[in-house]
Write a protein that holds these residues in place. Sequence first.
Motif, PDB file in Angstrom:
ATOM      1  N   THR A 221       7.710   1.744   3.241  1.00 44.92           N
ATOM      2  CA  THR A 221       8.925   1.164   3.810  1.00 44.92           C
ATOM      3  C   THR A 221       9.063  -0.300   3.414  1.00 44.92           C
ATOM      4  OG1 THR A 221       8.940   2.674   5.698  1.00 44.92           O
ATOM      5  CG2 THR A 221      10.105   0.589   5.972  1.00 44.92           C
ATOM      6  N   ASN A 222       7.975  -1.032   3.408  1.00 45.58           N
ATOM      7  CA  ASN A 222       8.004  -2.427   2.990  1.00 45.58           C
ATOM      8  C   ASN A 222       8.456  -2.554   1.544  1.00 45.58           C
ATOM      9  OD1 ASN A 222       7.596  -5.201   3.504  1.00 45.58           O
ATOM     10  ND2 ASN A 222       5.555  -5.140   2.618  1.00 45.58           N
ATOM     11  N   ALA A 223       7.980  -1.648   0.680  1.00 40.70           N
ATOM     12  CA  ALA A 223       8.387  -1.665  -0.719  1.00 40.70           C
ATOM     13  C   ALA A 223       9.877  -1.374  -0.859  1.00 40.70           C
ATOM     14  CB  ALA A 223       7.575  -0.644  -1.519  1.00 40.70           C
TER      15      ALA A 223
ATOM     16  N   ASP B  31       8.247  10.193   8.513  1.00 44.62           N
ATOM     17  CA  ASP B  31       6.923  10.772   8.320  1.00 44.62           C
ATOM     18  C   ASP B  31       6.452  10.581   6.876  1.00 44.62           C
ATOM     19  OD1 ASP B  31       4.958  12.773   9.846  1.00 44.62           O
ATOM     20  OD2 ASP B  31       5.071  13.401   7.744  1.00 44.62           O
ATOM     21  N   LEU B  32       5.156  10.378   6.730  1.00 41.91           N
ATOM     22  CA  LEU B  32       4.598  10.137   5.396  1.00 41.91           C
ATOM     23  C   LEU B  32       4.886  11.286   4.439  1.00 41.91           C
ATOM     24  CD1 LEU B  32       2.932   8.085   3.760  1.00 41.91           C
ATOM     25  CD2 LEU B  32       0.862   9.301   4.521  1.00 41.91           C
TER      26      LEU B  32
ATOM     27  N   PRO C  77       5.685  10.548  -2.993  1.00 40.27           N
ATOM     28  CA  PRO C  77       6.379  11.263  -4.064  1.00 40.27           C
ATOM     29  C   PRO C  77       5.846  12.676  -4.253  1.00 40.27           C
ATOM     30  CG  PRO C  77       5.841   9.022  -4.751  1.00 40.27           C
ATOM     31  CD  PRO C  77       5.145   9.252  -3.436  1.00 40.27           C
ATOM     32  N   PHE C  78       6.757  13.622  -4.291  1.00 41.81           N
ATOM     33  CA  PHE C  78       6.399  15.018  -4.518  1.00 41.81           C
ATOM     34  C   PHE C  78       6.645  15.355  -5.984  1.00 41.81           C
ATOM     35  CE2 PHE C  78       7.802  19.525  -4.728  1.00 41.81           C
ATOM     36  CZ  PHE C  78       6.586  20.111  -4.396  1.00 41.81           C
TER      37      PHE C  78
ATOM     38  N   ASP D 229       0.857  -1.183   0.000  1.00 43.18           N
ATOM     39  CA  ASP D 229       0.000   0.000   0.000  1.00 43.18           C
ATOM     40  C   ASP D 229       0.895   1.235   0.000  1.00 43.18           C
ATOM     41  OD1 ASP D 229      -1.805   2.009   0.310  1.00 43.18           O
ATOM     42  OD2 ASP D 229      -2.820   1.147   2.063  1.00 43.18           O
ATOM     43  N   LEU D 230       1.097   1.802  -1.170  1.00 43.27           N
ATOM     44  CA  LEU D 230       2.036   2.910  -1.320  1.00 43.27           C
ATOM     45  C   LEU D 230       1.441   4.245  -0.917  1.00 43.27           C
ATOM     46  CD1 LEU D 230       3.789   1.885  -4.659  1.00 43.27           C
ATOM     47  CD2 LEU D 230       4.461   1.377  -2.296  1.00 43.27           C
ATOM     48  N   THR D 231       0.289   4.200  -0.231  1.00 41.82           N
ATOM     49  CA  THR D 231      -0.274   5.414   0.356  1.00 41.82           C
ATOM     50  C   THR D 231      -0.035   5.468   1.857  1.00 41.82           C
ATOM     51  OG1 THR D 231      -2.450   4.425   0.772  1.00 41.82           O
ATOM     52  CG2 THR D 231      -2.084   5.422  -1.404  1.00 41.82           C
ATOM     53  N   THR D 232       0.571   4.430   2.407  1.00 46.49           N
ATOM     54  CA  THR D 232       0.845   4.384   3.845  1.00 46.49           C
ATOM     55  C   THR D 232       2.342   4.325   4.098  1.00 46.49           C
ATOM     56  OG1 THR D 232       0.837   1.959   4.012  1.00 46.49           O
ATOM     57  CG2 THR D 232      -1.292   3.092   4.165  1.00 46.49           C
TER      58      THR D 232
END
Length: 461
Positions: free
Chosen positions: A131-133, A358-359, A364-365, A123-126
């Motif tokens: 971090t897992n990715a 922190d998220l 990605p910005f 879940d790349l929104t959390t």
Amino acid sequence: MPQQVLDARISPHGNLDLLSRLEVGKLLDTSQGVLYPLFRNSSLAVLNYGDYLDDGRELLERYKDFDIRVIQEERGLKLHLRNAPASAFVDGTIIRGINEHLFAVLRDIVYVDDTINNNPRFDLTTSDGITNAVFHILRNAGIMQPRTEPHLAVCWGGHSITPHEYDYSKEVGYELGLRGFDICTGCGPGAMKGPMKGATIGHAKQRIYTGQYLGITEPGIIASESPNPIVNDLVIMPDIEKRLEAFVRIGHAIIVFPGGVGTAEEILYILSILLDPSNSRIPLPLIFTGPDSAADYFEMIDHFIIETLGPAARQMYSIIINDPEAVARQVVKGIDQVRRFRLKTGDAYYFNWLLNIDLSLQLPFVPTHENMHSLNLHRDQPPHLLASNLRRAFSGIVSGNVKEAGIRLIEEKGAFELCGDTTVMNPLDTLLTTFVEQQRMKLPTTTYQPCYRLTTHSDSD
């Protein structure tokens, strides 16, 4: 003058021998998605080693006819290169290190697309999902060393530095190598190459034949910072945020050499983490260092940090000028603290799971004009969040300076506008102006045209 190019068919060195038909199809599909251009452009950057252009768009325009194709054969896969930079070859045979880097690009791009993206496991929104990715990408690349003591020094610094600063970074790398430390950098030239080069000599003197010279990059920056030839482990992270997280998760100490806006981005990233109250007990040594000629540079950085983030931020790092041995000795001391803390808490030596990121530092910005103008550059927020927003501001300037997409955006719509409190914008203006004067924005080949302009609330009312 026309660029010298070659056609070639190459086989991999390493364990990447097979791809599925679906994976090959995605890599060759030029009509849909971004996987093929991502693979092509990153591969071109690797092949362009030694000709540092400092401009991702210029590289792509210089080699418009370059093409790379994956060929699946019964005995494994090969890459067919057409109109590739001739400097990547010796007597018609590709340099082995460049060969390895090419297949590292292929490995990481395929893995991220096939395993990470659009996978409900990540879940790349959390924060935890990101971090897992990061962990899985690094593990797939085979660069973590789980059965060894902490010994990885991350070195940050600019690609556009003076020869004296470069020589000093080599001296620090040499002292680290003598003490058995491996080196991790952003993989490019300048302060990313110097510590690796020095460490090779230190390792050789100590008869260390397994030294790791790890380069971590991402597709947006690799074209302007092609991997240097010392890198023996290369990882392509999906974006700058995951690249920065990879550095701090696997590194045991961080050393910062002189640099420009990219280095300032890295400094603000790590300060945002160290200023986060949830990380107050976690040791992570942070050292700023350079030769005598860099004393004023670090005084300027120090002043900027204190003015914007407050005096508490000053406690997060030490400054050592013109003393490579002292840097190495402090790394030894700091990493011993890291070892004892990880042993006590049960955290892994090879990946810093306990560190809270922190998220806002992980998502990605995208540096558009709207996003840059909307950044919260005000003092009415915790210092670690202000550092995070300043990190994004510097990331956007890096994009406008050297990344293809950012350069095109500036040409189309003009300079990015950054707006904030006077107490933030004035120190920021002083810092950026000094970077321009010292030619730290880009390689000093042309007159620098700022891709940004700064305003305060009173200016924009």
